[in-house]
Design a protein around this motif. Structure first.
Motif, PDB file in Angstrom:
ATOM      1  N   SER A 259       1.521  -1.065   0.089  1.00 24.87           N
ATOM      2  CA  SER A 259       0.114  -0.014   0.050  1.00 24.87           C
ATOM      3  C   SER A 259       0.587   1.057  -0.289  1.00 24.87           C
ATOM      4  O   SER A 259       1.867   1.261   0.557  1.00 24.87           O
ATOM      5  N   ALA A 260       0.158   2.226  -0.316  1.00 22.88           N
ATOM      6  CA  ALA A 260       0.986   3.475  -0.895  1.00 22.88           C
ATOM      7  C   ALA A 260       0.360   4.461   0.068  1.00 22.88           C
ATOM      8  O   ALA A 260      -0.573   4.163   0.157  1.00 22.88           O
ATOM      9  N   ASN A 261       1.610   4.781   0.406  1.00 23.12           N
ATOM     10  CA  ASN A 261       1.294   6.492   1.526  1.00 23.12           C
ATOM     11  C   ASN A 261       1.873   6.999   1.150  1.00 23.12           C
ATOM     12  O   ASN A 261       2.308   7.563   1.418  1.00 23.12           O
ATOM     13  N   VAL A 262       0.583   8.606   0.495  1.00 21.22           N
ATOM     14  CA  VAL A 262       1.186   9.569  -0.475  1.00 21.22           C
ATOM     15  C   VAL A 262       1.770  10.757   0.982  1.00 21.22           C
ATOM     16  O   VAL A 262      -0.167  11.200   1.101  1.00 21.22           O
ATOM     17  N   ILE A 263       1.981  11.203   0.662  1.00 21.53           N
ATOM     18  CA  ILE A 263       2.704  12.781   1.681  1.00 21.53           C
ATOM     19  C   ILE A 263       2.814  13.643   0.696  1.00 21.53           C
ATOM     20  O   ILE A 263       4.093  14.513   0.373  1.00 21.53           O
ATOM     21  N   PHE A 264       1.691  15.345   0.614  1.00 24.59           N
ATOM     22  CA  PHE A 264       2.386  15.934   0.306  1.00 24.59           C
ATOM     23  C   PHE A 264       2.024  17.022   0.703  1.00 24.59           C
ATOM     24  O   PHE A 264       2.499  16.806   2.109  1.00 24.59           O
ATOM     25  N   ALA A 265       3.211  18.038   0.184  1.00 26.10           N
ATOM     26  CA  ALA A 265       3.813  18.626   0.804  1.00 26.10           C
ATOM     27  C   ALA A 265       3.039  19.911   2.005  1.00 26.10           C
ATOM     28  O   ALA A 265       3.783  20.129   2.983  1.00 26.10           O
ATOM     29  N   ASP A 266       1.702  19.885   1.972  1.00 22.97           N
ATOM     30  CA  ASP A 266       0.863  20.939   2.402  1.00 22.97           C
ATOM     31  C   ASP A 266       0.156  20.215   3.241  1.00 22.97           C
ATOM     32  O   ASP A 266      -0.400  20.469   4.712  1.00 22.97           O
ATOM     33  N   ARG A 293       5.004   1.706   0.818  1.00 18.81           N
ATOM     34  CA  ARG A 293       5.299   2.732   0.072  1.00 18.81           C
ATOM     35  C   ARG A 293       5.386   3.296   0.347  1.00 18.81           C
ATOM     36  O   ARG A 293       3.975   3.795   0.710  1.00 18.81           O
ATOM     37  N   VAL A 294       5.454   4.634   1.125  1.00 21.51           N
ATOM     38  CA  VAL A 294       5.760   5.897   1.849  1.00 21.51           C
ATOM     39  C   VAL A 294       5.959   6.740   0.951  1.00 21.51           C
ATOM     40  O   VAL A 294       7.164   7.346   0.003  1.00 21.51           O
ATOM     41  N   LEU A 295       4.782   8.187  -0.232  1.00 22.98           N
ATOM     42  CA  LEU A 295       5.219   8.088  -1.353  1.00 22.98           C
ATOM     43  C   LEU A 295       5.348   9.493  -1.075  1.00 22.98           C
ATOM     44  O   LEU A 295       4.151   9.790  -0.126  1.00 22.98           O
ATOM     45  N   VAL A 296       6.412  10.325  -0.768  1.00 19.46           N
ATOM     46  CA  VAL A 296       6.822  11.848  -0.377  1.00 19.46           C
ATOM     47  C   VAL A 296       7.260  12.812  -1.274  1.00 19.46           C
ATOM     48  O   VAL A 296       8.051  12.610  -1.974  1.00 19.46           O
ATOM     49  N   GLN A 297       6.068  14.323  -1.262  1.00 20.87           N
ATOM     50  CA  GLN A 297       6.450  15.387  -2.463  1.00 20.87           C
ATOM     51  C   GLN A 297       7.934  15.577  -2.232  1.00 20.87           C
ATOM     52  O   GLN A 297       8.470  16.193  -1.367  1.00 20.87           O
ATOM     53  N   GLU A 376      13.429   3.648  -5.389  1.00 24.52           N
ATOM     54  CA  GLU A 376      12.659   3.755  -6.906  1.00 24.52           C
ATOM     55  C   GLU A 376      11.216   2.924  -6.926  1.00 24.52           C
ATOM     56  O   GLU A 376      11.620   1.878  -6.805  1.00 24.52           O
ATOM     57  N   HIS A 377      10.212   3.722  -7.659  1.00 25.33           N
ATOM     58  CA  HIS A 377       9.041   2.513  -8.046  1.00 25.33           C
ATOM     59  C   HIS A 377       9.663   1.318  -8.502  1.00 25.33           C
ATOM     60  O   HIS A 377       9.014   0.325  -8.168  1.00 25.33           O
ATOM     61  N   GLU A 378      10.242   0.979  -9.348  1.00 22.12           N
ATOM     62  CA  GLU A 378      10.491  -0.022 -10.364  1.00 22.12           C
ATOM     63  C   GLU A 378      11.138  -1.113  -9.477  1.00 22.12           C
ATOM     64  O   GLU A 378      11.271  -2.378  -9.438  1.00 22.12           O
ATOM     65  N   MET A 379      11.828  -0.586  -8.211  1.00 28.02           N
ATOM     66  CA  MET A 379      12.749  -1.714  -7.229  1.00 28.02           C
ATOM     67  C   MET A 379      12.172  -2.786  -6.888  1.00 28.02           C
ATOM     68  O   MET A 379      10.602  -2.640  -6.403  1.00 28.02           O
ATOM     69  N   ALA A 400      -0.289  13.764  -9.952  1.00 32.60           N
ATOM     70  CA  ALA A 400      -0.199  12.872 -10.823  1.00 32.60           C
ATOM     71  C   ALA A 400       0.669  11.838 -11.393  1.00 32.60           C
ATOM     72  O   ALA A 400       1.161  10.459 -11.273  1.00 32.60           O
ATOM     73  N   ASP A 401       2.018  12.501 -11.572  1.00 31.14           N
ATOM     74  CA  ASP A 401       3.561  11.361 -10.605  1.00 31.14           C
ATOM     75  C   ASP A 401       3.349  10.234  -8.918  1.00 31.14           C
ATOM     76  O   ASP A 401       3.729   8.964  -9.534  1.00 31.14           O
ATOM     77  N   ALA A 402       2.267  10.771  -8.335  1.00 27.13           N
ATOM     78  CA  ALA A 402       1.603   9.937  -6.636  1.00 27.13           C
ATOM     79  C   ALA A 402       1.158   9.554  -7.140  1.00 27.13           C
ATOM     80  O   ALA A 402       1.440   8.118  -7.204  1.00 27.13           O
ATOM     81  N   LEU A 403      -0.047   9.563  -8.715  1.00 24.09           N
ATOM     82  CA  LEU A 403      -0.727   8.439  -8.856  1.00 24.09           C
ATOM     83  C   LEU A 403      -0.472   7.546  -9.273  1.00 24.09           C
ATOM     84  O   LEU A 403      -0.838   5.582  -9.582  1.00 24.09           O
ATOM     85  N   ARG A 404       1.002   7.726 -10.644  1.00 22.59           N
ATOM     86  CA  ARG A 404       1.276   6.790 -11.357  1.00 22.59           C
ATOM     87  C   ARG A 404       1.904   5.728 -10.628  1.00 22.59           C
ATOM     88  O   ARG A 404       1.578   4.495 -10.898  1.00 22.59           O
ATOM     89  N   ILE A 405       2.562   6.488  -9.369  1.00 21.35           N
ATOM     90  CA  ILE A 405       3.603   5.044  -8.094  1.00 21.35           C
ATOM     91  C   ILE A 405       2.861   4.641  -7.438  1.00 21.35           C
ATOM     92  O   ILE A 405       2.607   3.588  -7.702  1.00 21.35           O
ATOM     93  N   ALA A 406       1.809   4.779  -6.842  1.00 25.80           N
ATOM     94  CA  ALA A 406       0.591   4.332  -5.390  1.00 25.80           C
ATOM     95  C   ALA A 406       0.180   3.013  -6.993  1.00 25.80           C
ATOM     96  O   ALA A 406      -0.270   2.077  -6.146  1.00 25.80           O
ATOM     97  N   ASN A 407      -0.861   3.447  -8.264  1.00 24.85           N
ATOM     98  CA  ASN A 407      -1.170   2.737  -8.156  1.00 24.85           C
ATOM     99  C   ASN A 407      -0.926   1.484  -9.414  1.00 24.85           C
ATOM    100  O   ASN A 407      -0.758   0.673  -9.823  1.00 24.85           O
ATOM    101  N   GLY A 408       1.079   1.835  -8.943  1.00 27.60           N
ATOM    102  CA  GLY A 408       1.744   1.136 -10.531  1.00 27.60           C
ATOM    103  C   GLY A 408       1.953  -0.075  -9.774  1.00 27.60           C
ATOM    104  O   GLY A 408       3.172  -0.884  -9.756  1.00 27.60           O
TER     105      GLY A 408
END
Ligand code: NAD
Length: 483
Positions: A259-266, A293-297, A376-379, A400-408
């Motif tokens: 699971s992706a946990n997506v953190i935006f800068a705001d 998967r911790v996705l961070v802006q 990196e997303h492909e690892m 868009a980048d966050a979604l590409r990775i999160a859903n990838g």
């Protein structure tokens, strides 16, 4: 090594009695925190599965002959017995699965009781409908129990996930054969004992412990089983789907996640880091919906990596029976090896190890809380489920980048979004491929909300009214009004 002479022997529960396995074999159950033997557990055979299926089939009519409200009262009595025995139950679960006692008392046991109480309330509310199809006929539906259910349970939340299957199946008038994970069978057997005390008729709930490849396989293949509800790994789930084809069993599969946990800068970074740490380190990362998967802006990437590393280092790893322990061992030597192998893979792929990455101590299956940065997303450590305390922190540029990775990845069980922008939050929740999306929080589950995923995370949902559909078959009835 402790003396094993006086260890308790756990038998199978079949037809309302605790019985020895037909093959006479017992496995030695280990405490993952010490590697000491804690019990002997019956190794069921396919003959035992057959006996349990016969008992469950014979119990279907008597169980459904009991008024629905009374069935609800029996389930509620069982919930009360679990509450009365919650200390013993929590201690047993903590010992058997190496789970920190405070977490078991706060989550696993209350959630199991809540699940049972919730479905006890459903028993007399499982209605059909009158559907006005034509004027010369009374047309209506009834919901009938699916029949005999095989419930196959994993080791990470043996009691809670077991109850997610047992409670709705019983509420719907089904009877069950539960197969706990081979290494964590003790809480299920205690529930079985208390169920008899609560007045559950013999044969309604059977528990056959033993190997997945023996007991699980036999259940899946048995023509007397009408439905399989499974939580576990995608590879076993795939085999179950094939094995269940013989008599076209209904199947529900709750499988893995990345699971992706997506953190935006705001986002509120304090809250995000706190919840992100528990999202990956809770239960030593052995959680299907772990935010692995911790996705961070990029604007806050370095700050989040640093603070996540600090939190990981502050986790108190140790004896699960101590209240101050935050993280216990992994479940087995095998799981520890898998996790440590992934740490090597991550290093080999060029990710930066921020903290952790090693076994802790020489006894017990402890692995340090681990954070990888510059992933990196492909690892492989970003694509494959590790099922341990390993966070892969991945930078991203924009939505868009966050979604590409999160859903990838092949999985789609859960996701988290952290942002103060309400529009962005809604855009993300709409686009994230996941059965559950948490916004500005992470990790909650509740029996009232559907739980499950798609893709390699399986199909079907548990919980809520969806589970009532899982364990019932609708029947359409046409009554001619003309003679
Ligand atoms: P596993 O698939 O190895 O085992 C799960 C259960 O299946 C055990 O009871 C096991 O004995 C049984 N089993 C094994 N081989 C079998 C066979 N051939 N036929 C029938 N049954 C068999 O998984 P695990 O190691 O116990 O649990 C870890 C996995 O479970 C992870 O992938 C995790 O993501 C997943 N999981 C998913 C959820 C969810 O809700 N989606 C919850 C917890 C765990």
């Amino acid at each position: 090594m402790e003396s094993t002479a006086d260890l308790k022997r756990y038998e199978l529960l079949i037809g309302g009695e605790f019985v020895a396995p037909s093959g006479g074999e017992y496995s030695t159950n280990l405490d993952p925190a010490t590697e000491n033997a804690i019990a002997y557990v019956a190794q069921g055979t396919s003959a035992d599965v057959d006996r349990a299926v016969q008992a469950a089939r014979a119990a279907l009519k008597p169980w459904n002959a009991i008024r629905a409200a009374e069935r609800g009262r029996i389930l509620m009595r069982l919930a009360e017995l679990l509450r009365e025995n919650q200390e013993e139950l929590a201690a047993l679960e903590s010992l058997d699965a190496g789970k920190p006692i405070a977490g078991v008392q706060r989550q696993d046991v209350p959630a199991a009781i809540d699940t049972l109480a919730y479905y006890a309330g459903w028993c007399d509310k499982i209605n059909g409908q009158v559907v006005p199809a034509r004027p010369d006929a009374l047309t209506y539906t009834v919901r009938e129990p699916v029949g005999v259910v095989g419930a196959i349970v994993p080791w990470n939340f043996p009691l809670m996930i077991g109850m997610w299957k047992i409670a709705p199946a019983l509420a719907c008038g089904c009877t069950l054969i539960v197969k706990p994970a081979e290494i964590t069978p003790l809480s299920a057997l205690m529930v079985g004992r208390l169920a008899l005390e609560a007045g559950l008729p013999p044969g309604v709930l059977n528990i056959v412990t033993g190997k997945g490849s023996v007991v699980g396989d036999a259940l899946v293949a048995h023509p007397g089983v009408d439905k399989i509800t499974f939580t576990g790994s995608p590879s076993v789930g795939r085999g179950i789907l094939q094995g269940a084809a013989g008599n076209f069993k209904r199947v529900t599969l709750e499988l893995g996640g990345k699971s992706a946990n997506v953190i935006f800068a705001d986002a509120n970074i304090d809250s995000a880091v706190r919840a992100t740490a528990s999202g990956i380190f809770f239960n030593a990362g052995q959680v299907c919906s772990a935010g692995s998967r911790v996705l961070v802006q990029r604007a806050v990437y370095d700050e989040v990596v640093e603070r996540l590393g600090q939190r990981a280092r502050s986790i108190k790893l140790g004896d699960p029976s101590q209240r101050e322990t935050n993280m216990g061992p992994l479940i087995s030597a095998k799981q520890m090896k898998t996790v440590l192998d992934y740490v090597d893979i991550g290093k080999g792929e060029g990710a930066s190890l921020v903290t952790g990455g090693k076994r802790s101590g020489e006894r017990g299956y402890y692995v340090e809380p681990t954070v990888f940065a510059n992933v990196e997303h492909e690892m492989r450590i970003s694509q494959e489920e590790i099922f341990g305390p390993v966070a892969s922190v991945i930078p991203f540029d924009d939505e868009a980048d966050a979604l590409r990775i999160a859903n990838g990845t092949a999985y789609s069980l859960a996701a988290g979004v952290w942002s103060a922008d309400i529009g962005r939050v809604h855009r993300m929740t709409a686009e994230l491929k996941a059965g559950t999306v948490w916004v500005n929080t992470y990790g909650y589950t509740d029996v009232r909300l559907p739980w499950g995923g798609s893709g390699d995370s399986g199909f079907g949902r548990e919980h809520g009214d969806v589970a009532i559909e899982n364990f019932t078959e609708p029947k359409a009835v046409w009554v001619a009004l003309t003679s």
